[in-house]
Enzyme design. Structure first.
Site, PDB file in Angstrom:
ATOM      1  N   ASN A   8       0.535  -1.101   0.064  1.00 33.37           N
ATOM      2  CA  ASN A   8      -0.365   0.366   0.094  1.00 33.37           C
ATOM      3  C   ASN A   8       1.368   1.468  -0.098  1.00 33.37           C
ATOM      4  O   ASN A   8       1.566   1.283   1.129  1.00 33.37           O
ATOM      5  CB  ASN A   8      -0.709  -0.049   0.943  1.00 33.37           C
ATOM      6  CG  ASN A   8      -1.700   1.021   1.291  1.00 33.37           C
ATOM      7  OD1 ASN A   8      -2.143   2.459   0.417  1.00 33.37           O
ATOM      8  ND2 ASN A   8      -2.545   1.288   2.179  1.00 33.37           N
ATOM      9  N   ARG A  89      -2.461  -2.041  -3.302  1.00 32.37           N
ATOM     10  CA  ARG A  89      -3.629  -1.234  -3.539  1.00 32.37           C
ATOM     11  C   ARG A  89      -3.985   0.427  -4.187  1.00 32.37           C
ATOM     12  O   ARG A  89      -3.004   1.111  -3.902  1.00 32.37           O
ATOM     13  CB  ARG A  89      -4.003  -1.053  -1.958  1.00 32.37           C
ATOM     14  CG  ARG A  89      -5.034  -0.186  -1.270  1.00 32.37           C
ATOM     15  CD  ARG A  89      -5.058   0.373   0.068  1.00 32.37           C
ATOM     16  NE  ARG A  89      -6.118   1.886  -0.432  1.00 32.37           N
ATOM     17  CZ  ARG A  89      -6.640   2.612   0.276  1.00 32.37           C
ATOM     18  NH1 ARG A  89      -5.223   2.531   1.569  1.00 32.37           N
ATOM     19  NH2 ARG A  89      -7.708   3.278   0.768  1.00 32.37           N
ATOM     20  N   HIS A 178     -13.312   2.291   0.153  1.00 28.95           N
ATOM     21  CA  HIS A 178     -12.956   1.815   0.962  1.00 28.95           C
ATOM     22  C   HIS A 178     -14.113   0.961   0.709  1.00 28.95           C
ATOM     23  O   HIS A 178     -14.146  -0.465   1.201  1.00 28.95           O
ATOM     24  CB  HIS A 178     -13.577   1.896   2.236  1.00 28.95           C
ATOM     25  CG  HIS A 178     -13.280   2.763   3.309  1.00 28.95           C
ATOM     26  ND1 HIS A 178     -13.753   4.377   3.979  1.00 28.95           N
ATOM     27  CD2 HIS A 178     -11.605   3.382   3.268  1.00 28.95           C
ATOM     28  CE1 HIS A 178     -12.499   4.865   4.717  1.00 28.95           C
ATOM     29  NE2 HIS A 178     -11.475   4.544   4.502  1.00 28.95           N
ATOM     30  N   HIS A 206     -17.670   1.342   7.910  1.00 24.98           N
ATOM     31  CA  HIS A 206     -16.078   1.556   8.089  1.00 24.98           C
ATOM     32  C   HIS A 206     -15.921   3.316   8.538  1.00 24.98           C
ATOM     33  O   HIS A 206     -16.116   3.694   7.462  1.00 24.98           O
ATOM     34  CB  HIS A 206     -15.813   1.735   6.699  1.00 24.98           C
ATOM     35  CG  HIS A 206     -14.051   1.809   6.977  1.00 24.98           C
ATOM     36  ND1 HIS A 206     -13.736   0.137   6.446  1.00 24.98           N
ATOM     37  CD2 HIS A 206     -13.575   2.499   6.427  1.00 24.98           C
ATOM     38  CE1 HIS A 206     -11.985   0.547   6.279  1.00 24.98           C
ATOM     39  NE2 HIS A 206     -12.168   2.112   6.733  1.00 24.98           N
ATOM     40  N   ASN A 209     -10.173   6.769  10.554  1.00 24.13           N
ATOM     41  CA  ASN A 209      -9.779   8.338  10.747  1.00 24.13           C
ATOM     42  C   ASN A 209     -10.644   9.340   8.954  1.00 24.13           C
ATOM     43  O   ASN A 209     -11.253  10.170   9.231  1.00 24.13           O
ATOM     44  CB  ASN A 209      -8.405   7.906  10.273  1.00 24.13           C
ATOM     45  CG  ASN A 209      -7.801   9.862  11.252  1.00 24.13           C
ATOM     46  OD1 ASN A 209      -8.707  10.488  11.378  1.00 24.13           O
ATOM     47  ND2 ASN A 209      -6.678   9.981  10.356  1.00 24.13           N
ATOM     48  N   ARG A 239     -11.464  15.696   7.694  1.00 27.72           N
ATOM     49  CA  ARG A 239     -11.752  15.794   6.386  1.00 27.72           C
ATOM     50  C   ARG A 239     -13.039  16.314   6.859  1.00 27.72           C
ATOM     51  O   ARG A 239     -13.919  15.346   7.662  1.00 27.72           O
ATOM     52  CB  ARG A 239     -12.395  14.646   5.294  1.00 27.72           C
ATOM     53  CG  ARG A 239     -11.142  13.888   4.761  1.00 27.72           C
ATOM     54  CD  ARG A 239     -11.222  13.240   3.707  1.00 27.72           C
ATOM     55  NE  ARG A 239      -9.755  12.295   3.289  1.00 27.72           N
ATOM     56  CZ  ARG A 239      -9.784  11.232   4.315  1.00 27.72           C
ATOM     57  NH1 ARG A 239     -10.807  10.808   4.000  1.00 27.72           N
ATOM     58  NH2 ARG A 239      -9.123  10.803   2.919  1.00 27.72           N
ATOM     59  N   MET A 281     -10.741  10.012  19.079  1.00 25.93           N
ATOM     60  CA  MET A 281     -11.872   9.306  19.100  1.00 25.93           C
ATOM     61  C   MET A 281     -11.631   9.053  20.820  1.00 25.93           C
ATOM     62  O   MET A 281     -12.508   9.653  21.807  1.00 25.93           O
ATOM     63  CB  MET A 281     -12.658   8.212  18.460  1.00 25.93           C
ATOM     64  CG  MET A 281     -14.308   8.542  19.457  1.00 25.93           C
ATOM     65  SD  MET A 281     -15.310  10.182  18.707  1.00 25.93           S
ATOM     66  CE  MET A 281     -15.280  10.186  17.267  1.00 25.93           C
ATOM     67  N   ARG A 282     -10.811   8.227  20.970  1.00 20.30           N
ATOM     68  CA  ARG A 282     -10.698   8.006  22.340  1.00 20.30           C
ATOM     69  C   ARG A 282     -10.835  10.021  23.922  1.00 20.30           C
ATOM     70  O   ARG A 282     -11.463   9.014  24.308  1.00 20.30           O
ATOM     71  CB  ARG A 282      -9.185   7.083  22.820  1.00 20.30           C
ATOM     72  CG  ARG A 282      -9.228   5.765  21.862  1.00 20.30           C
ATOM     73  CD  ARG A 282      -7.404   5.675  22.171  1.00 20.30           C
ATOM     74  NE  ARG A 282      -7.276   5.628  20.930  1.00 20.30           N
ATOM     75  CZ  ARG A 282      -6.655   5.218  19.764  1.00 20.30           C
ATOM     76  NH1 ARG A 282      -6.167   4.136  20.876  1.00 20.30           N
ATOM     77  NH2 ARG A 282      -6.058   6.076  18.836  1.00 20.30           N
ATOM     78  N   VAL A 329     -13.088   3.006  14.358  1.00 24.31           N
ATOM     79  CA  VAL A 329     -13.745   4.000  15.351  1.00 24.31           C
ATOM     80  C   VAL A 329     -15.165   3.108  15.464  1.00 24.31           C
ATOM     81  O   VAL A 329     -15.378   2.514  17.055  1.00 24.31           O
ATOM     82  CB  VAL A 329     -14.488   5.382  15.020  1.00 24.31           C
ATOM     83  CG1 VAL A 329     -14.955   5.181  15.983  1.00 24.31           C
ATOM     84  CG2 VAL A 329     -13.274   5.734  15.027  1.00 24.31           C
ATOM     85  N   GLY A 330     -15.144   2.263  14.878  1.00 24.28           N
ATOM     86  CA  GLY A 330     -16.185   1.013  13.613  1.00 24.28           C
ATOM     87  C   GLY A 330     -16.355  -0.065  14.784  1.00 24.28           C
ATOM     88  O   GLY A 330     -16.594  -0.446  15.846  1.00 24.28           O
ATOM     89  N   GLU A 383      -8.035  -5.851   5.175  1.00 26.43           N
ATOM     90  CA  GLU A 383      -7.846  -5.290   3.624  1.00 26.43           C
ATOM     91  C   GLU A 383      -6.442  -6.045   2.747  1.00 26.43           C
ATOM     92  O   GLU A 383      -7.041  -6.122   2.087  1.00 26.43           O
ATOM     93  CB  GLU A 383      -7.921  -3.841   3.628  1.00 26.43           C
ATOM     94  CG  GLU A 383      -9.417  -2.251   3.869  1.00 26.43           C
ATOM     95  CD  GLU A 383      -9.056  -1.210   3.829  1.00 26.43           C
ATOM     96  OE1 GLU A 383      -8.535  -0.426   4.842  1.00 26.43           O
ATOM     97  OE2 GLU A 383      -9.278  -0.253   3.023  1.00 26.43           O
TER      98      GLU A 383
END
Ligand code: ADP
Length: 398
Positions: A8, A89, A178, A206, A209, A239, A281-282, A329-330, A383
Site C-alpha cells: 500500500n 492497493r 474503502h 467503515h 480516520n 475531513r 476518538m478516545r 472507531v467502528g 483490507e
C-alpha cells in the site's frame, strides 16, 4: 506454499504485508514512513519481533529497498518464501477497472491517466507499482482498486445533479472508496450468519480516520457515502464530509482562500480535528465524559451524520438485515456505536448495551439483542488479506 506480498504505497508512506495464503497468516508486515522528509521511520514486524530504525528515505524506490532490507535482516527470507504475486492497493480505478487487474504497461498508463481524479493517491500508488515491478520483475503484480466494489452503483446513486456534459467531460461522478473493506466485511457477515450474501441487505459503517458508509444489496454496493473523492459523506478524522459547496465560494470571495487552501481546510483541518481540536476518538470521548463542551458538540455532529446515512441506507435498501461496524472507531468505540443506534428500536435495531460495551479482539462480535430484527455486528476489517485473496485469485492461485 502460496505467499502474497501486499503493498500500500501512499504519498509519504509504504505499508506492506507478507501473507501465507495456505492458512492466511501474516508472516511479516511493516511500514516505511516520512518518505521524502529529512528522516524516515522504518518498522518491520515478524511473528515475534518488531524492529524500528530511523533513516532518510528519499523516494519510493528507497522505501522498497528498506522493505527488502527488513526481510533480509529480520526475516522471513524472500528467497525461502518468494511471493507468488504482489498485490497493490490502488485508490482510484474510476469506471475503468471493475475488479482486480493483472498489471502490465497498459494498466500502468491507465492508472496514470486517472491521476487527475485522485492526485495524491494514484500518483503514489503508481510510484509504488513502478518500484515494485523493478524489484520483483519476474513476479506478477495485481492492482486491487478501492473503487471496484462500488462500480455496481446505479446512476441513481452515483450521478451528481450537475450539467451532464460537464460531468461526462470531466468524469465527475461518485466513485466511493474503502471498497475492499466493505466487500470483505460484507462477506464475513454473511459467513458469520450462515446466510447467502445474495439474500442480505447490509449497511457497512467503515469508521476509521477516513470513514464511509455503504449500502450492500445482494453482495453489491448500491450506494456509498464517499464521492468522486474521499471528501464527501461522513464527518471524518480531519475531513469535513458533506458541506454546502457554496461555503467554498464564500470563503474564496470573502476571505480570499485559494483552491489549495480550501483543499487543505476541508481535507486536513476539518472533521473531528476541526470541530474539537483532536481527531482521536478516545480523547474526544474522554473529554465529553469530563464535561468538555467543544468535544460534546463535535461528537454530536459526528454521530448525527452517521445516523443520517444509516437512516438513508436502511430506506434505500427497503429495510436492513445487518449493520456492520468496522475500522478503528467502528471496531473500538462503544460510545459511537451506542449513540448512533439509539432510539432505532422502531426500525428494528436494538443494541445489547453490555455486549456493545465489552472490549473485543479479532473475533466477530454480535452486539444486538436477540429480538433485534436487524442484527448488528462488529467485524475487524482486513483490507490486506482481501487484497491478497483477490491478487492470488487473479493469477489463478488458491
Ligand atoms: P485509517 O482511516 O487511518 O485506516 P483507522 O481505521 O486505523 O484509520 O482508525 C483510526 C482511528 O480509530 C483513530 O484516529 C481513533 O480515533 C480511532 N480509535 C482507535 N482505537 C480506538 C479506541 N480504542 N476507541 C475509540 N476510538 C479508537
Amino acid at each position: 506454499m502460496s505467499v502474497v506480498l501486499v503493498v500500500n504505497s501512499g504519498s509519504s508512506s509504504l505499508k506492506y504485508q507478507l501473507i501465507d495464503m495456505s492458512d492466511e497468516t501474516k508472516l511479516a508486515s511493516g511500514k516505511v514512513e516520512r518518505i521524502g522528509e529529512s528522516m524516515g521511520i522504518v518498522t518491520h514486524r515478524t511473528a515475534d519481533d518488531r524492529h524500528e530504525t530511523e533513516t532518510p528515505v528519499a523516494d519510493h524506490d528507497a522505501a522498497f529497498e528498506q522493505m527488502l532490507r527488513g526481510f533480509a535482516e529480520y526475516g522471513p527470507s524472500l528467497d525461502e518464501v518468494p511471493p507468488a504475486v504482489v498485490g497493490h492497493r490502488i485508490v482510484q480505478g474510476a469506471r475503468r477497472f471493475f475488479g482486480p487487474t493483472l498489471i502490465d504497461d497498459r494498466v500502468e498508463t491507465d492508472i496514470e491517466e486517472l491521476i487527475p481524479l485522485a492526485p495524491l493517491h494514484n500518483a503514489a500508488n503508481l510510484a509504488g507499482i513502478r518500484s515494485a515491478r523493478r524489484l520483483f520483475a519476474d513476479t506478477p503484480h495485481v492492482a486491487v482498486f478501492d473503487t471496484a466494489f462500488h462500480t455496481t452503483m446505479p446512476d441513481a446513486t452515483s450521478l451528481y445533479a450537475i450539467d451532464r456534459e460537464v460531468a461526462d467531460k470531466y468524469r465527475i461522478r461518485k466513485y466511493g472508496a474503502h471498497g475492499t473493506s466493505h466487500k470483505y466485511v460484507a462477506e464475513q457477515a454473511a459467513a458469520y450468519l450462515g446466510q447467502p450474501l445474495t439474500e442480505l441487505r447490509i449497511v457497512v459503517l467503515h469508521i476509521g480516520n477516513g470513514a464511509s458508509a455503504c449500502a450492500v444489496e445482494g453482495g453489491k454496493s448500491v450506494d456509498t457515502s464517499m464521492g468522486m473523492t474521499p471528501l464527501e459523506g461522513l464527518v471524518m478524522g480531519t475531513r469535513s464530509g458533506n458541506i454546502d459547496p457554496a461555503v467554498l465560494f464564500h470563503l474564496h470571495r470573502k476571505a480570499g482562500y485559494t483552491v489549495d487552501e480550501l483543499d487543505t481546510l476541508l481535507n486536513r483541518r476539518s472533521g473531528l480535528l476541526g470541530l474539537t481540536g483532536t481527531n482521536d476518538m478516545r480523547d474526544i470521548v474522554a473529554r465529553v465524559e469530563a464535561g468538555d463542551e467543544r468535544a460534546r458538540v463535535g461528537l454530536d455532529v459526528y454521530v448525527q451524520r452517521l445516523r443520517h446515512y444509516l437512516g438513508a441506507y436502511l430506506v434505500q435498501l427497503g429495510g436492513g438485515d445487518v449493520i456492520v461496524w468496522t475500522a478503528g472507531v467502528g471496531e473500538n468505540s462503544a460510545e459511537v456505536r451506542r449513540r448512533t443506534c439509539e432510539r432505532l428500536e422502531w426500525l428494528g435495531v436494538e443494541l445489547n448495551l453490555e455486549k456493545n460495551a465489552a472490549a473485543g479482539g479479532d473475533e466477530i462480535r454480535e452486539i444486538s439483542t436477540a429480538r433485534s430484527r436487524v442484527r448488528v455486528l462488529v467485524i475487524p476489517t482486513n483490507e490486506e488479506l482481501e487484497i491478497a485473496r483477490q491478487a492470488l485469485a487473479t493469477v489463478g492461485g488458491e
